[in-house]
Every structure is written in structure tokens, then in C-alpha cells.
Design a protein around this motif. Structure first.
Motif, PDB file in Angstrom:
ATOM      1  N   GLY A   1     -35.300 -18.690 -16.608  1.00 42.94           N
ATOM      2  CA  GLY A   1     -34.160 -17.967 -17.162  1.00 42.94           C
ATOM      3  C   GLY A   1     -34.561 -16.559 -17.543  1.00 42.94           C
ATOM      4  O   GLY A   1     -35.730 -16.284 -17.809  1.00 42.94           O
ATOM      5  N   GLN A   2     -33.600 -15.670 -17.572  1.00 37.76           N
ATOM      6  CA  GLN A   2     -33.876 -14.274 -17.917  1.00 37.76           C
ATOM      7  C   GLN A   2     -32.726 -13.702 -18.711  1.00 37.76           C
ATOM      8  O   GLN A   2     -31.555 -13.946 -18.414  1.00 37.76           O
ATOM      9  N   ALA A   3     -33.065 -12.929 -19.749  1.00 35.09           N
ATOM     10  CA  ALA A   3     -32.076 -12.249 -20.577  1.00 35.09           C
ATOM     11  C   ALA A   3     -32.175 -10.748 -20.351  1.00 35.09           C
ATOM     12  O   ALA A   3     -33.272 -10.188 -20.266  1.00 35.09           O
ATOM     13  N   ASP A   4     -31.025 -10.094 -20.251  1.00 33.75           N
ATOM     14  CA  ASP A   4     -30.941  -8.642 -20.104  1.00 33.75           C
ATOM     15  C   ASP A   4     -29.943  -8.114 -21.136  1.00 33.75           C
ATOM     16  O   ASP A   4     -29.022  -8.821 -21.551  1.00 33.75           O
ATOM     17  N   ALA A   5     -30.119  -6.876 -21.526  1.00 32.99           N
ATOM     18  CA  ALA A   5     -29.229  -6.284 -22.534  1.00 32.99           C
ATOM     19  C   ALA A   5     -29.032  -4.801 -22.234  1.00 32.99           C
ATOM     20  O   ALA A   5     -29.887  -4.154 -21.595  1.00 32.99           O
ATOM     21  N   SER A   6     -27.920  -4.267 -22.692  1.00 35.03           N
ATOM     22  CA  SER A   6     -27.641  -2.842 -22.519  1.00 35.03           C
ATOM     23  C   SER A   6     -26.769  -2.352 -23.666  1.00 35.03           C
ATOM     24  O   SER A   6     -26.009  -3.124 -24.267  1.00 35.03           O
ATOM     25  N   LEU A   7     -26.889  -1.078 -23.962  1.00 31.92           N
ATOM     26  CA  LEU A   7     -26.090  -0.431 -25.004  1.00 31.92           C
ATOM     27  C   LEU A   7     -25.768   0.983 -24.542  1.00 31.92           C
ATOM     28  O   LEU A   7     -26.687   1.758 -24.242  1.00 31.92           O
ATOM     29  N   PHE A   8     -24.480   1.314 -24.466  1.00 33.43           N
ATOM     30  CA  PHE A   8     -24.042   2.644 -24.029  1.00 33.43           C
ATOM     31  C   PHE A   8     -23.059   3.225 -25.048  1.00 33.43           C
ATOM     32  O   PHE A   8     -22.273   2.494 -25.677  1.00 33.43           O
ATOM     33  N   TYR A   9     -23.123   4.538 -25.160  1.00 32.66           N
ATOM     34  CA  TYR A   9     -22.157   5.239 -26.007  1.00 32.66           C
ATOM     35  C   TYR A   9     -21.548   6.374 -25.207  1.00 32.66           C
ATOM     36  O   TYR A   9     -22.263   7.214 -24.629  1.00 32.66           O
ATOM     37  N   THR A  10     -20.216   6.386 -25.141  1.00 31.61           N
ATOM     38  CA  THR A  10     -19.498   7.429 -24.427  1.00 31.61           C
ATOM     39  C   THR A  10     -19.178   8.552 -25.405  1.00 31.61           C
ATOM     40  O   THR A  10     -18.337   8.399 -26.306  1.00 31.61           O
ATOM     41  N   VAL A  11     -19.858   9.673 -25.239  1.00 28.55           N
ATOM     42  CA  VAL A  11     -19.649  10.830 -26.116  1.00 28.55           C
ATOM     43  C   VAL A  11     -18.297  11.460 -25.816  1.00 28.55           C
ATOM     44  O   VAL A  11     -17.519  11.766 -26.720  1.00 28.55           O
ATOM     45  N   ASN A  12     -18.008  11.663 -24.531  1.00 26.40           N
ATOM     46  CA  ASN A  12     -16.708  12.154 -24.080  1.00 26.40           C
ATOM     47  C   ASN A  12     -16.513  11.718 -22.638  1.00 26.40           C
ATOM     48  O   ASN A  12     -17.328  10.963 -22.097  1.00 26.40           O
ATOM     49  N   LYS A  13     -15.460  12.186 -21.984  1.00 27.65           N
ATOM     50  CA  LYS A  13     -15.162  11.735 -20.629  1.00 27.65           C
ATOM     51  C   LYS A  13     -16.251  12.113 -19.629  1.00 27.65           C
ATOM     52  O   LYS A  13     -16.373  11.492 -18.590  1.00 27.65           O
ATOM     53  N   GLN A  14     -17.018  13.148 -19.972  1.00 26.69           N
ATOM     54  CA  GLN A  14     -18.043  13.620 -19.038  1.00 26.69           C
ATOM     55  C   GLN A  14     -19.448  13.129 -19.358  1.00 26.69           C
ATOM     56  O   GLN A  14     -20.325  13.164 -18.491  1.00 26.69           O
ATOM     57  N   PHE A  15     -19.681  12.658 -20.575  1.00 31.52           N
ATOM     58  CA  PHE A  15     -21.065  12.404 -20.979  1.00 31.52           C
ATOM     59  C   PHE A  15     -21.199  11.021 -21.615  1.00 31.52           C
ATOM     60  O   PHE A  15     -20.444  10.648 -22.518  1.00 31.52           O
ATOM     61  N   LYS A  16     -22.203  10.247 -21.095  1.00 28.72           N
ATOM     62  CA  LYS A  16     -22.482   8.915 -21.612  1.00 28.72           C
ATOM     63  C   LYS A  16     -24.000   8.741 -21.674  1.00 28.72           C
ATOM     64  O   LYS A  16     -24.724   9.174 -20.776  1.00 28.72           O
ATOM     65  N   ILE A  17     -24.473   8.093 -22.714  1.00 30.41           N
ATOM     66  CA  ILE A  17     -25.905   7.853 -22.888  1.00 30.41           C
ATOM     67  C   ILE A  17     -26.122   6.392 -23.256  1.00 30.41           C
ATOM     68  O   ILE A  17     -25.272   5.780 -23.935  1.00 30.41           O
ATOM     69  N   GLY A  18     -27.235   5.822 -22.812  1.00 33.75           N
ATOM     70  CA  GLY A  18     -27.460   4.413 -23.114  1.00 33.75           C
ATOM     71  C   GLY A  18     -28.872   3.970 -22.816  1.00 33.75           C
ATOM     72  O   GLY A  18     -29.695   4.719 -22.275  1.00 33.75           O
ATOM     73  N   VAL A  19     -29.151   2.723 -23.176  1.00 37.67           N
ATOM     74  CA  VAL A  19     -30.451   2.117 -22.932  1.00 37.67           C
ATOM     75  C   VAL A  19     -30.229   0.727 -22.347  1.00 37.67           C
ATOM     76  O   VAL A  19     -29.279   0.020 -22.727  1.00 37.67           O
ATOM     77  N   GLN A  20     -31.071   0.343 -21.390  1.00 36.51           N
ATOM     78  CA  GLN A  20     -31.000  -0.962 -20.764  1.00 36.51           C
ATOM     79  C   GLN A  20     -32.360  -1.638 -20.861  1.00 36.51           C
ATOM     80  O   GLN A  20     -33.402  -0.984 -20.725  1.00 36.51           O
ATOM     81  N   VAL A  21     -32.351  -2.958 -21.085  1.00 35.71           N
ATOM     82  CA  VAL A  21     -33.586  -3.743 -21.173  1.00 35.71           C
ATOM     83  C   VAL A  21     -33.459  -4.927 -20.229  1.00 35.71           C
ATOM     84  O   VAL A  21     -32.508  -5.699 -20.311  1.00 35.71           O
ATOM     85  N   GLN A  22     -34.434  -5.049 -19.337  1.00 37.09           N
ATOM     86  CA  GLN A  22     -34.479  -6.198 -18.435  1.00 37.09           C
ATOM     87  C   GLN A  22     -35.610  -7.135 -18.850  1.00 37.09           C
ATOM     88  O   GLN A  22     -36.629  -6.700 -19.369  1.00 37.09           O
ATOM     89  N   ASN A  23     -35.391  -8.428 -18.631  1.00 39.30           N
ATOM     90  CA  ASN A  23     -36.367  -9.458 -19.008  1.00 39.30           C
ATOM     91  C   ASN A  23     -36.693  -9.370 -20.503  1.00 39.30           C
ATOM     92  O   ASN A  23     -37.850  -9.306 -20.909  1.00 39.30           O
ATOM     93  N   LEU A  24     -35.655  -9.403 -21.283  1.00 38.22           N
ATOM     94  CA  LEU A  24     -35.768  -9.234 -22.724  1.00 38.22           C
ATOM     95  C   LEU A  24     -36.704 -10.257 -23.364  1.00 38.22           C
ATOM     96  O   LEU A  24     -37.424  -9.965 -24.322  1.00 38.22           O
ATOM     97  N   LEU A  25     -36.739 -11.476 -22.833  1.00 38.91           N
ATOM     98  CA  LEU A  25     -37.558 -12.551 -23.396  1.00 38.91           C
ATOM     99  C   LEU A  25     -38.933 -12.650 -22.746  1.00 38.91           C
ATOM    100  O   LEU A  25     -39.681 -13.587 -23.021  1.00 38.91           O
TER     101      LEU A  25
END
Length: 535
Positions: A475-499
Motif C-alpha cells: 500500500g502507498q499513501a500520497d498527500a498534497s496541499l495547494f493554495y490558490t493565491v489568485n487566478k494566475q498563481f498557485k503554490i503547493g507541496v506534494q508528498v509521495q510514499n508518505l508512509l
């Protein structure tokens, strides 16, 4: 009064012609050879090339979860990453060690110059495929069944496909120099000192057998074109019954094909002495693709029920059945005869083949998804998705790898019954995926976990001991978190194989299902920072 009306809604017919043309350049380790041989006085040992070597330790090996191997010597990184420097070192070591290795770029001659500096003419080959198809489809429907809101709609169709494949390629025959090292004849090679006491298979044969092997192993090649044509009739039926605005049912039945990968049709065989040649046994083998592969045929039926109980909320259930034939098995050992320079040899080819027989796949799936927008405040951004699938993967058709003792590719065990109970590859009996997400006010977060039970990777491993290989449950867990600053700009972090999961594989040793570990894979946690800019 019944207002049910049955009528033909649409008739569609059409045709299609497509062509693919791919040119492949690949030398497929055709320059494989020893830098030095164990029976020569010029053995390429570390002490002879100390200036080109560096010690390699295995600190934090497998994150401390396995026994740390001892320090070993290897070629320096700066040489390994410099093609010219590495090739020069190998040339020197091969010359001093009496080996049969030849760099790819050194194989050309005035009569047969290399293509692009690395490829012999017989290592450049084309694959072409032409398909001619036509179809007819009838759409039908029934509205206001029984005067209510339910309806029935669907289509029935038939497709015809004609395929023409051509694979331009060659057979490359062995180079006896790779066996004899620096010796001019078999007699000279066999008469040389054997200080290590290793078995020299060619020296255990009769003079007539040796002469046949030398004649066959003339480093020659033969160009040829593999051609095939085939037709497929593919009927289909799709029906949807809309019981209410929220509840519907579907049924689908069809015959379909799954074509082999285009590169699997490559027509090139590079023969070499079998790695398992031994006293009194000398044969040839190759790893190769198969230009005569046919598509996998499937007859399939699916039944689905879908309940849409909310604006973004559904519960679905399905059962399915597939009957597969013409199944393609890779790493399958089969025998093929070759003629060269007046000699005939049967060689073992390790590659994909269509096997006879059928396999039945049955299963069921249930899925749920919903956003909880009825919750108060910030909680209304929550949602979940979950799917569970059960598959009865069926069994491999009753065909076995060749595994002849004389070809050197027989597993070193009693293989009676070993292949009788193997399931279809890549199918786990139990599978589930579950995820939770949050989507509100520019914040999107998701965590997902997927798991599958043990499944067959291949019915025959590519390498010794050529046994079936399973992948253990994982089994594998993945996670992500994104924040949309405005219609043109988005920033985030992704983690693969969390466990930090470990993938494990195992051999099947006999017909009773006895297993032994094969390999462990550690991919570590992987972090990725993303910035997305839309103009």
C-alpha cells in the motif's frame, strides 16, 4: 394511455485508415563481452587500475534495515560520467586482459560503416502498421416508459478491423572471439592453462561439434522482413435504463482487442552462447521481441448501478466478466531454429508470445464519493472518495515455458505443477483506494491511500532461476496541499510514499506454492514543491 414510443434515433456508419511507421536504432548489448577472462594472466583486477578506481561504501544501506555490505572498489564517478574516459579505460583493460569486449563505436568497418557512429546497419530497423476499419452503429431509445419519467436508451454496433504489420530487422549471429578471448583457435584456447579450474563448455565437445559452433558463430547477420495480416470483427451493445432522476442502470457487452506494444513487434535477434552452457552442453540464446504477436482478444460484459443521492454525491456498484484469449506472456522461453554458414542450431528465445487457451476474469466493484457541503462553516469543504474492487483473476492458459535442460534455462528445481495454478499477471484479488480532500477558499488538500493484495508479476523471470515472480501485498499513501493565491498563481507541496512503504517480490519454487524472497525495493518519501503560473 401508454405513451411509450420506441424509435430509431440515429444510424452511424464510418471508416478509418491509419498508418504508423517507426524507425528504431538499438544495439541491444550486441557488443557484450568480457573485459578479461578468469583464465588469462592479464586479469583486470583492481590493483592494476588503482588510479581509476575508488572505494564504494554503503552507508545508510536500506536505511539501516538490512545488513550493510562490505566496502567494494568501483570505477570512479568522474570516469563513469565521461563516456570517452570510460571507453578508453575499457579499451586498455580489454587489450591487456585478452577479453572479447568491443566498444560500440569501434565495431564499424570500411565495408560496413556505422550509422550515427554507434549502430551497425542491421541494428537500424523499421516497424510499419496499416489498419483499415469500418463500423456501423444503431442508436435507439424509449422515453416516458409507462407514462412516467423512466427511459431506456442504447446502441448496438459492429466494427471490422484489418491490420497489416511489417517488421524490418535482422538476426545477428555470435562472435566466436568472445568465447575464445585472444586465442586464434578452439584448440589453442582449450590447451591454454586453466588456473581457476572453471568449466570451458566448448572444450568438452567433440571436434565436429566445435567446428559447427565456430562456423555458426561467424559474427555475421541476415536481414529479413517479418510480415503478418489479420482481421477482427468487434460487436458491441450498450444499454442505459434511467429508473429515476437519481437512479440508473447500465449494461455493456462487447468484443475488444488489446494490441501488443509497438516496440514488442521489433524483429531483431542477437544470438549469444547460453550463459548456462556446461560440460557437454552448448547452446545459444537471446532476449528478443516477437514480430508475430497478435492482439489479446476479450469478450466482456459489465453491469452497473448508479445512485446520485446528492449534488456531488454518488454510490455505484458494478459486476464484470471478461474472457481473454491470445494472451501475451513475456519472458517466455521458446525454441526457434536458425541457419547460418551451413549450420543449424535451435536457440532459446526469451520474450513475449501469444499462448493458447482462455482465461476468465470475474469481479465486482463498489465506489462512494461525496462532498459534505451541507456542513456548517469551513467544514463544508470536506469530501471523501472510496473504491473497493474484488477480482477473480482466472488462471493462465495451460501453456508452459520451454525450459529444456539443454538450453540452460530450466529452473534448478522440480517444476512439475509449478505453472498449473498461476493467475493472470498484474491482477490483485483485493484492491481498495480511499481519499479525503478539502476544497474551499483557495485551499485544496488531499490525502490518499491505495492498497492491493499479492499479485503475479510474471510467469517466468527474465533471469536465472527463471521462476514465477509475485509482488507481495503493498500500500502507498500520497498527500498534497495547494493554495490558490489568485487566478494566475498557485503554490503547493506534494508528498509521495508518505508512509515510506517497501515493495517486496518473491519467487514461487514449486507446485505446492513454496516461496522465497526475490527482491526488496525502497523508493523513499519524495517531496515536490510546485508553483503554477497561468498567463
Amino acid at each position: 394511455m401508454c405513451r411509450t414510443i420506441l424509435f430509431l434515433r440515429k444510424v452511424r456508419v464510418g471508416g478509418r485508415y491509419a498508418t504508423r511507421d517507426q524507425t528504431v536504432k538499438a544495439n541491444d548489448y550486441n557488443n557484450w563481452g568480457a573485459v578479461s577472462d578468469t583464465w588469462t594472466s592479464g586479469l583486470a583486477t583492481v590493483d592494476r587500475y588503482r588510479d581509476s578506481m575508488s572505494p564504494v561504501n554503503f552507508a545508510d544501506f536500506y536505511r539501516g534495515q538490512a545488513v550493510q555490505p562490505p566496502t567494494a572498489w568501483g570505477i570512479r564517478d568522474d570516469i563513469l560520467t565521461d563516456h570517452d574516459a570510460l571507453t578508453a579505460l575499457l579499451r586498455t583493460a580489454t587489450k591487456q586482459g585478452g577479453g572479447g569486449y568491443t566498444p560500440l563505436e569501434d565495431r564499424g568497418t570500411a565495408a560496413a560503416p556505422l550509422v550515427d557512429g554507434y549502430f551497425r546497419p542491421n541494428e537500424v530497423y523499421r516497424i510499419t502498421e496499416k489498419t483499415y476499419s469500418g463500423y456501423a452503429r444503431l442508436d435507439f431509445g424509449v422515453d416516458d416508459i409507462g407514462g412516467g419519467t423512466s427511459s431506456l436508451s442504447g446502441n448496438i454496433g459492429l466494427r471490422f478491423v484489418h491490420t497489416e504489420d511489417q517488421s524490418f530487422g535482422a538476426t545477428a549471429f555470435p562472435n566466436i572471439a568472445n568465447t575464445l578471448g585472444g586465442f586464434p583457435t578452439v584448440a589453442a584456447f582449450c590447451a591454454s592453462p586453466n588456473t581457476n579450474g572453471t568449466v570451458r563448455p566448448i572444450c568438452t565437445l567433440t571436434a565436429a561439434q566445435q567446428q559447427a559452433i565456430v562456423a555458426f558463430s561467424n559474427n555475421g547477420s541476415i536481414n529479413d522482413v517479418a510480415s503478418q495480416k489479420f482481421d477482427k470483427w468487434l460487436p458491441s451493445l450498450n444499454i442505459k435504463y434511467q429508473a429515476t432522476e437519481q437512479l440508473l442502470f447500465r449494461v455493456a457487452a462487447s468484443k475488444a482487442i488489446s494490441r501488443p506494444g509497438f516496440t514488442d513487434l521489433r524483429n531483431f535477434v542477437g544470438l549469444a552462447p547460453s550463459a548456462s552452457n556446461t560440460t557437454g552442453v552448448y547452446g545459444f540464446s537471446a532476449n528478443a521481441r516477437n514480430p508475430f504477436l497478435r492482439p489479446i482478444d476479450a469478450k466482456q460484459v459489465d453491469l452497473t448501478a448508479e445512485w446520485y443521492f446528492a449534488k456531488v454525491g454518488s454510490l455505484t456498484a458494478a459486476v464484470f466478466y471478461k474472457q481473454l484469449s491470445n494472451i501475451i506472456l513475456d519472458n517466455f522461453g521458446y525454441s526457434r531454429s536458425f541457419s547460418n554458414n551451413g549450420q543449424n542450431f535451435a536457440a532459446t528465445i526469451n520474450g513475449p508470445v501469444n499462448v493458447p487457451g482462455n482465461a476468465d476474469i470475474k469481479g465486482a466493484e463498489i465506489s462512494y464519493q461525496q462532498t459534505y457541503d451541507f456542513l456548517p462553516g469551513a467544514l463544508r469543504g470536506l469530501g471523501t472518495q472510496a473504491t473497493f474492487t474484488y477480482i477473480s483473476p482466472g488462471k493462465l492458459p495451460n501453456a508452459r515455458p520451454d525450459n529444456r535442460p539443454e538450453d540452460g534455462n530450466r529452473p534448478p528445481l522440480d517444476v512439475a505443477g509449478l505453472y498449473d495454478g498461476l493467475p493472470l499477471a498484474q491482477l490483485s484479488k483485493y484492491n481498495f483506494n480511499v481519499s479525503a480532500f478539502y476544497d474551499l477558499a483557495g485551499v485544496y488538500a488531499r490525502i490518499a491511500y491505495s492498497w492491493r493484495s499479492k499479485y503475479l508479476l510474471t510467469n517466468r523471470d527474465c533471469c536465472f532461476p527463471f521462476l514465477p515472480v509475485y509482488s507481495d501485498a503493498t500500500g502507498q499513501a500520497d498527500a498534497s496541499l495547494f493554495y490558490t493565491v489568485n487566478k494566475q498563481f498557485k503554490i503547493g507541496v506534494q508528498v509521495q510514499n508518505l508512509l515510506d512503504a517497501t515493495t517486496k517480490t518473491s519467487f514461487v519454487l514449486n507446485g505446492d506454492g513454496l516461496e522465497a524472497p526475490r527482491s526488496y525495493f525502497k523508493s523513499d518519501r519524495q517531496f515536490q514543491l510546485s508553483v503554477r503560473l497561468t498567463m
